[in-house]
Write an enzyme that holds these catalytic residues in place. Sequence first.
Site, short mmCIF file in Angstrom:
data_model
loop_
_atom_site.label_atom_id
_atom_site.label_comp_id
_atom_site.label_asym_id
_atom_site.label_seq_id
_atom_site.Cartn_x
_atom_site.Cartn_y
_atom_site.Cartn_z
N ILE A 13 0.83 -1.23 0.00
CA ILE A 13 0.00 0.00 0.00
C ILE A 13 0.85 1.26 0.00
O ILE A 13 0.41 2.31 -0.48
CB ILE A 13 -0.97 -0.04 1.20
CG1 ILE A 13 -2.16 0.90 0.98
CG2 ILE A 13 -0.26 0.28 2.53
CD1 ILE A 13 -3.30 0.69 1.96
N GLY A 34 3.68 -4.19 11.27
CA GLY A 34 2.76 -4.42 10.15
C GLY A 34 2.67 -3.25 9.18
O GLY A 34 3.65 -2.56 8.92
N ASP A 36 1.25 -0.46 9.64
CA ASP A 36 1.51 0.80 10.38
C ASP A 36 3.00 1.12 10.31
O ASP A 36 3.42 2.24 9.99
CB ASP A 36 1.06 0.57 11.84
CG ASP A 36 0.98 1.85 12.65
OD1 ASP A 36 0.75 1.76 13.86
OD2 ASP A 36 1.15 2.95 12.06
N SER A 119 -7.15 -5.16 10.74
CA SER A 119 -7.30 -6.07 11.88
C SER A 119 -6.97 -7.54 11.60
O SER A 119 -7.04 -8.36 12.52
CB SER A 119 -8.73 -6.03 12.47
OG SER A 119 -8.87 -4.89 13.30
N THR A 120 -6.60 -7.86 10.36
CA THR A 120 -6.38 -9.29 10.04
C THR A 120 -4.94 -9.73 10.23
O THR A 120 -4.60 -10.87 9.92
CB THR A 120 -6.80 -9.58 8.57
OG1 THR A 120 -5.96 -8.82 7.70
CG2 THR A 120 -8.26 -9.25 8.33
N GLY A 121 -4.10 -8.85 10.74
CA GLY A 121 -2.70 -9.23 11.03
C GLY A 121 -2.53 -9.43 12.52
O GLY A 121 -3.12 -10.33 13.13
N VAL A 122 -1.80 -8.54 13.14
CA VAL A 122 -1.53 -8.60 14.59
C VAL A 122 -2.83 -8.71 15.39
O VAL A 122 -2.91 -9.42 16.39
CB VAL A 122 -0.76 -7.32 15.03
CG1 VAL A 122 -0.71 -7.16 16.53
CG2 VAL A 122 0.64 -7.35 14.44
N TYR A 123 -3.89 -8.04 14.92
CA TYR A 123 -5.12 -8.02 15.72
C TYR A 123 -5.97 -9.28 15.56
O TYR A 123 -7.02 -9.40 16.21
CB TYR A 123 -5.93 -6.76 15.40
CG TYR A 123 -5.43 -5.52 16.12
CD1 TYR A 123 -4.31 -5.57 16.94
CD2 TYR A 123 -6.06 -4.29 15.98
CE1 TYR A 123 -3.84 -4.45 17.59
CE2 TYR A 123 -5.60 -3.15 16.62
CZ TYR A 123 -4.48 -3.25 17.44
OH TYR A 123 -4.01 -2.12 18.09
N1 APR Z 1 0.80 -3.02 2.37
C1 APR Z 1 -0.46 -3.55 2.47
N2 APR Z 1 -0.85 -4.38 3.46
C2 APR Z 1 0.09 -4.68 4.41
C3 APR Z 1 1.41 -4.15 4.39
C4 APR Z 1 1.74 -3.29 3.31
N3 APR Z 1 2.96 -2.74 3.21
N4 APR Z 1 2.08 -4.64 5.48
C5 APR Z 1 1.23 -5.45 6.13
N5 APR Z 1 0.03 -5.48 5.49
C6 APR Z 1 -1.18 -6.23 5.82
C7 APR Z 1 -1.02 -7.45 6.68
O1 APR Z 1 -0.55 -8.55 5.93
C8 APR Z 1 -2.47 -7.65 7.13
O2 APR Z 1 -3.20 -8.31 6.12
O3 APR Z 1 -2.02 -5.38 6.58
C9 APR Z 1 -3.00 -6.21 7.22
C10 APR Z 1 -3.20 -5.69 8.64
O4 APR Z 1 -2.22 -6.28 9.48
P1 APR Z 1 -1.45 -5.40 10.59
O5 APR Z 1 -0.58 -4.43 9.91
O6 APR Z 1 -0.84 -6.37 11.56
O7 APR Z 1 -2.61 -4.58 11.31
P2 APR Z 1 -3.73 -5.06 12.33
O8 APR Z 1 -4.00 -6.51 12.27
O9 APR Z 1 -4.88 -4.10 12.12
O10 APR Z 1 -3.05 -4.77 13.75
C11 APR Z 1 -2.80 -3.44 14.11
O11 APR Z 1 -0.50 -3.90 14.48
O12 APR Z 1 1.20 -2.90 13.38
C12 APR Z 1 0.49 -2.87 14.53
O13 APR Z 1 0.56 -0.58 15.24
C13 APR Z 1 -0.28 -1.59 14.70
O14 APR Z 1 -0.86 -2.10 16.95
C14 APR Z 1 -1.36 -2.04 15.62
C15 APR Z 1 -1.68 -3.44 15.12
#
Ligand code: APR
Length: 175
Positions: A13, A34, A36, A119-123
Amino acid sequence: MQDMRLQIIEGDITTLAVDAIVNAANSSLLGGGGVDGAIHKAAGPGLLAETRTLGGCPPGEARITGGYNLPARYVIHTVGPIWRGGGQGEVETLARCYRNSLTLATEHGIRTIAFPSISTGVYGFPIRRASRIALRTLLGILDYNPTLERVLCVCYSRSDYDEYLAARAAVDPRV
Ligand code: APR
């Protein structure tokens, strides 16, 4: 007729030259891992300097900043729900992330916007459910919002991309 303004792509992104990219932030808005972490890294220190002035953001709500060194003009920061099994209002909070991000975008004249899979990564929100909530919410808003020109769902992996395609077929049978 399928709404062609909504597009599902696989990619990073931070590389997209759209009016705004959406950040899946945490409630401090002070960066993290992630997407962020990737957004803050690509945007440079100016982004954190601005998010520091915002005083955080509750889950489900959205805040807007400049894009700094990103190709995108704006970053819309939204805080998704942490998945706790589905009984804590996670579904509604996730839908509010998409709704509030688009409301903020429209208020700023933003016409092209890209979302990560919030929310589909760390969360830990299960991707199958999250993708359906995302697409159902976005398509519902596009139905009555003629000013938005392009809404991208950016998947960071092939498996997520396949999930989003399957979700689109499920929620938008006019495909
Ligand atoms: N471009 C697009 N999507 C991405 C990228 C990128 N560069 N990097 C990671 N992702 C995707 C992940 O693979 C996942 O599918 O973004 C999605 C969301 O995952 P996270 O980034 O882990 O976010 P989330 O699950 O909402 O957790 C939020 O994680 O990074 C920390 O500070 C953030 O505490 C917050 C938490």
